[in-house]
Design a protein around this motif. Structure first.
Motif, PDB file in Angstrom:
ATOM      1  N   ALA A  50       0.829  -1.206   0.000  1.00  0.00           N
ATOM      2  CA  ALA A  50       0.000   0.000   0.000  1.00  0.00           C
ATOM      3  C   ALA A  50       0.866   1.259   0.000  1.00  0.00           C
ATOM      4  O   ALA A  50       0.585   2.236  -0.707  1.00  0.00           O
ATOM      5  CB  ALA A  50      -0.919  -0.004   1.218  1.00  0.00           C
ATOM      6  N   ILE A  51       1.940   1.249   0.782  1.00  0.00           N
ATOM      7  CA  ILE A  51       2.837   2.408   0.846  1.00  0.00           C
ATOM      8  C   ILE A  51       3.535   2.628  -0.492  1.00  0.00           C
ATOM      9  O   ILE A  51       3.640   3.756  -0.968  1.00  0.00           O
ATOM     10  CB  ILE A  51       3.881   2.215   1.975  1.00  0.00           C
ATOM     11  N   ARG A  89       2.517   1.786  -3.450  1.00  0.00           N
ATOM     12  CA  ARG A  89       1.565   2.281  -4.460  1.00  0.00           C
ATOM     13  C   ARG A  89       1.180   3.730  -4.202  1.00  0.00           C
ATOM     14  O   ARG A  89       0.988   4.500  -5.146  1.00  0.00           O
ATOM     15  CB  ARG A  89       0.311   1.401  -4.461  1.00  0.00           C
ATOM     16  N   ARG A  90       1.053   4.115  -2.936  1.00  0.00           N
ATOM     17  CA  ARG A  90       0.580   5.458  -2.580  1.00  0.00           C
ATOM     18  C   ARG A  90       1.674   6.511  -2.716  1.00  0.00           C
ATOM     19  O   ARG A  90       1.413   7.644  -3.101  1.00  0.00           O
ATOM     20  CB  ARG A  90       0.047   5.437  -1.144  1.00  0.00           C
ATOM     21  N   PHE A  91       2.925   6.126  -2.410  1.00  0.00           N
ATOM     22  CA  PHE A  91       4.024   7.083  -2.409  1.00  0.00           C
ATOM     23  C   PHE A  91       5.112   6.637  -3.387  1.00  0.00           C
ATOM     24  O   PHE A  91       5.903   5.733  -3.065  1.00  0.00           O
ATOM     25  CB  PHE A  91       4.613   7.236  -1.006  1.00  0.00           C
ATOM     26  N   GLN A 124       8.713   5.906  -2.413  1.00  0.00           N
ATOM     27  CA  GLN A 124       9.009   4.723  -1.621  1.00  0.00           C
ATOM     28  C   GLN A 124       9.196   3.469  -2.482  1.00  0.00           C
ATOM     29  O   GLN A 124       9.455   2.388  -1.959  1.00  0.00           O
ATOM     30  CB  GLN A 124       7.895   4.475  -0.600  1.00  0.00           C
ATOM     31  N   ARG A 125       9.061   3.627  -3.793  1.00  0.00           N
ATOM     32  CA  ARG A 125       9.294   2.499  -4.694  1.00  0.00           C
ATOM     33  C   ARG A 125      10.778   2.383  -5.007  1.00  0.00           C
ATOM     34  O   ARG A 125      11.478   3.379  -5.097  1.00  0.00           O
ATOM     35  CB  ARG A 125       8.516   2.680  -5.997  1.00  0.00           C
TER      36      ARG A 125
END
Length: 211
Positions: free
Chosen positions: A57-58, A60-62, A65-66
């Motif tokens: 989730a993190i 995908r959202r930020f 952070q990938r």
């Protein structure tokens, strides 16, 4: 498969830390189960599974952070978690040895196949450092939709197998069906990866022959 794409070279990200924690927790799950600490193992499994949902989730959202490392760490963390849990459950005779063998051999074969595909995509003369460098361009094997669904079903099955005896249902009729579903999906996932891997390797070799 992702070819030569740069997601990010970050190493210290929240999803990566959660993946590492998931890997680190896996041997403790085995320890608790083998030593009859089933409730402790169930709680730790629940927390570990929650980190799997949270890191995705993190990421995908930020976008910050990938990372390339995360794309590799996440499936490795999942396979480590499933591997230790399956091993612990087969040792304590909570799941059939046939199911554990299918799960463990499939994950091992997929990891080795992913490493081989990346090695081939970077060229046969690639060094070990370049092989695992996040800055090297090459093919990175990412989980398919079927693989993600299989991981969810397998994790649910193993958790059910662990929890059933705690709630007085060690021989619940759903257990057998969940075992069959997990084994069948794992076999189907392995077959699709074998087919895709063969196609990818043929493509890589044809590209290398043209250059």
């Amino acid at each position: 498969i992702r070819v030569g794409e740069r997601i990010g070279d970050n190493v210290v990200t929240v999803p990566n830390i959660l993946c590492i924690l998931r890997i680190a927790a896996s041997p403790f799950i085995l320890y608790f189960i083998v030593n009859q600490g089933f409730m402790e193992a169930l709680w730790l499994c629940s927390i570990t599974a929650a980190t799997d949902l949270l890191d995705g989730a993190i990421a995908r959202r930020f976008p910050s952070q990938r990372s390339n490392l995360g794309a590799i760490l996440d499936p490795i963390a999942d396979k480590t978690f499933v591997g230790f849990l399956a091993l612990a459950l087969v040792i304590t005779q909570k799941i059939p040895i046939e199911l554990a063998a299918v799960l463990l051999l499939k994950d091992l074969a997929v990891i080795l196949g992913a490493v081989y595909i990346r090695y081939q995509s970077l060229g046969n003369s690639v060094s070990l450092r370049e092989m695992f460098s996040m800055r090297s361009r090459g093919m990175v094997l990412e989980p398919s939709l079927l693989s993600k669904c299989t991981t969810c079903v397998v994790m649910g099955t193993l958790a059910f197998s662990l929890a059933a005896p705690l709630f007085g249902s060690p021989h619940h009729w759903l257990l057998w069906y969940s075992w069959v579903a997990s084994g069948s999906l794992s076999a189907a996932t392995f077959a699709t990866y074998c087919y895709s891997g063969n196609q990818i390797i043929s493509y890589i070799r044809s590209q290398q022959a043209d250059t």
